[in-house]
Design an enzyme around this catalytic site. Structure first.
Site, PDB file in Angstrom:
ATOM      1  N   ASP A 151      -1.370  11.075   6.036  1.00  0.00           N
ATOM      2  CA  ASP A 151      -2.350  10.197   5.222  1.00  0.00           C
ATOM      3  C   ASP A 151      -1.833   9.960   3.856  1.00  0.00           C
ATOM      4  O   ASP A 151      -1.013   9.051   3.964  1.00  0.00           O
ATOM      5  CB  ASP A 151      -3.604  11.532   5.170  1.00  0.00           C
ATOM      6  CG  ASP A 151      -4.986  10.620   4.510  1.00  0.00           C
ATOM      7  OD1 ASP A 151      -4.811   9.375   3.897  1.00  0.00           O
ATOM      8  OD2 ASP A 151      -6.024  11.109   4.551  1.00  0.00           O
ATOM      9  N   GLU A 169      -9.556  13.686  -2.084  1.00  0.00           N
ATOM     10  CA  GLU A 169      -8.818  12.692  -1.597  1.00  0.00           C
ATOM     11  C   GLU A 169      -8.202  12.127  -3.038  1.00  0.00           C
ATOM     12  O   GLU A 169      -8.637  12.226  -4.293  1.00  0.00           O
ATOM     13  CB  GLU A 169      -9.280  11.378  -1.348  1.00  0.00           C
ATOM     14  CG  GLU A 169      -8.428  11.323   0.423  1.00  0.00           C
ATOM     15  CD  GLU A 169      -7.444  10.652   0.566  1.00  0.00           C
ATOM     16  OE1 GLU A 169      -6.688  10.676  -0.418  1.00  0.00           O
ATOM     17  OE2 GLU A 169      -7.065  10.257   1.585  1.00  0.00           O
ATOM     18  N   ASN A 217      -7.786   1.480   0.195  1.00  0.00           N
ATOM     19  CA  ASN A 217      -7.654   3.192   0.536  1.00  0.00           C
ATOM     20  C   ASN A 217      -6.585   3.645  -0.575  1.00  0.00           C
ATOM     21  O   ASN A 217      -6.922   4.725  -0.864  1.00  0.00           O
ATOM     22  CB  ASN A 217      -7.463   3.284   2.086  1.00  0.00           C
ATOM     23  CG  ASN A 217      -7.221   4.644   2.389  1.00  0.00           C
ATOM     24  OD1 ASN A 217      -6.286   5.569   2.157  1.00  0.00           O
ATOM     25  ND2 ASN A 217      -8.199   4.876   3.294  1.00  0.00           N
ATOM     26  N   ASN A 248      -2.850   3.276   5.730  1.00  0.00           N
ATOM     27  CA  ASN A 248      -3.351   4.410   4.714  1.00  0.00           C
ATOM     28  C   ASN A 248      -2.461   4.613   3.529  1.00  0.00           C
ATOM     29  O   ASN A 248      -2.283   3.762   2.621  1.00  0.00           O
ATOM     30  CB  ASN A 248      -3.457   5.776   5.620  1.00  0.00           C
ATOM     31  CG  ASN A 248      -4.719   6.305   5.093  1.00  0.00           C
ATOM     32  OD1 ASN A 248      -4.759   6.808   3.857  1.00  0.00           O
ATOM     33  ND2 ASN A 248      -5.702   6.940   5.743  1.00  0.00           N
ATOM     34  N   GLU A 296     -18.554   7.531   3.676  1.00  0.00           N
ATOM     35  CA  GLU A 296     -17.327   7.200   2.574  1.00  0.00           C
ATOM     36  C   GLU A 296     -17.497   5.922   1.850  1.00  0.00           C
ATOM     37  O   GLU A 296     -16.637   5.499   1.287  1.00  0.00           O
ATOM     38  CB  GLU A 296     -15.885   7.501   3.179  1.00  0.00           C
ATOM     39  CG  GLU A 296     -15.711   8.976   3.422  1.00  0.00           C
ATOM     40  CD  GLU A 296     -14.254   9.138   3.840  1.00  0.00           C
ATOM     41  OE1 GLU A 296     -13.456   8.145   3.661  1.00  0.00           O
ATOM     42  OE2 GLU A 296     -13.888  10.022   4.479  1.00  0.00           O
TER      43      GLU A 296
END
EC number: 3.1.1.17
Length: 304
Positions: free
Chosen positions: A231, A33, A119, A177, A143
């Site tokens: 995302d 990510e 995030n 997000n 996470e």
């Protein structure tokens, strides 16, 4: 053109290079990510969240661990001085890596209550930091660290490092997000991945008008990802939105008016992306266990 590219609108064809192929440049992760390009070091950084580490790929092809433990970092960007700004699930904060490598916690509480698990993040040209705060890092121990939300909501925030002021700019998201500004910063795009918590939840990107540079107008649905969810995403120099597709495996591209232009297929669930390279024309995509790269015919927006 490769079967990995789906052209829905002829404008998408001009964004691709007929002789450029998708490359897998790194693999062996649990959930890759938050990619960020560090131009002066010719390297890409990203998070491998469940393994609690940050990884680095350099243009000579080497892959190594940049930081571990990393307090379960997720999204990253850079501020206007080139310092790394990170969202930490484990620390439940937004942090900054200083020039000497030390880490400063910028903000970890709102009105005395701990944030959930920041995030994704973007820095506006005035130096303010805008970030999303869903509960993925406190949802389980995968996470981050499982915990109850002290705030009891998942908000979008604006933080001013100069004054230390933190304010909510959007409070009507289920799971905010990905986040990014339009090239002229007149609009802010935010993904809502509420479908990760309920099957009929939102899986779209909303867009807000930015008012007086510090507030947001009501959000409206900009684009939806069929069979997946938006995302992390970035905009190119023309204001087109390049969005990860989550479980739809790949990257979807939308015109500034929301028209679907095309899709890039990847073999894994896709979490995020960033434009990098000396000309900002190389698309780096994080997808579950791997990182992929593709040269394209457009450049990424200068706003990081």
């Amino acid at each position: 053109m490769s079967e990995a590219f789906h052209v829905y609108d002829e404008r998408f064809r001009s964004m691709l290079l007929f002789n450029a192929a998708i490359e897998k440049i790194a693999t062996g992760f649990r959930w890759a990510e938050g990619p960020v390009w560090i131009g002066e070091q010719n390297c890409l950084l990203w998070s491998d969240i469940p393994n609690d580490r940050m990884m680095r790929w350099t243009t000579n092809g080497t892959v190594d661990v940049y930081r571990a433990p990393a307090r379960y970092t997720n999204g990253h960007t850079r501020d206007r001085q080139g310092r790394l700004i990170s969202c930490e699930h484990g620390g439940r904060c937004v942090s900054r890596t200083e020039y000497d490598g030390s880490v400063t916690i910028l903000v970890d509480r709102f009105e005395g209550k701990r944030l959930n698990s920041p995030n994704d993040v973007v820095v506006k040209s005035d130096g303010t930091i805008w970030f999303t705060d869903p509960d993925y890092g406190i949802w389980s121990d995968y996470e981050g660290h499982r915990a109850e939300s002290e705030i009891g909501a998942c908000n979008v925030y604006r933080f001013d490092p100069a004054s230390g002021a933190l304010g909510i700019v959007a409070s009507d998201y289920e799971r905010p997000n990905g986040i990014a500004f339009s090239p002229d910063e007149s609009k802010l795009y935010v993904a809502d991945t509420g479908m990760t918590h309920r099957p009929d939840g939102p899986h779209h990107i909303r867009v807000h008008d930015v008012i007086d540079g510090a507030r947001l107008g009501p959000g409206r649905v900009f684009a939806e990802i069929p069979n997946g969810f938006a995302d992390g995403f970035r905009l190119d120099e023309h204001g087109n939105v390049w969005s990860s597709c989550g479980t739809a495996n790949g990257v979807a591209v939308f015109a500034p008016d929301g028209t679907p232009l095309g899709k890039i297929d990847l073999p894994e669930a896709t979490s995020n992306l960033v434009f990098g390279g000396p000309n900002r024309n190389r698309l780096f995509m994080t997808a579950t266990s791997s990182v992929y790269a593709l040269y394209v015919a457009v450049r990424g927006n200068k706003t990081v």
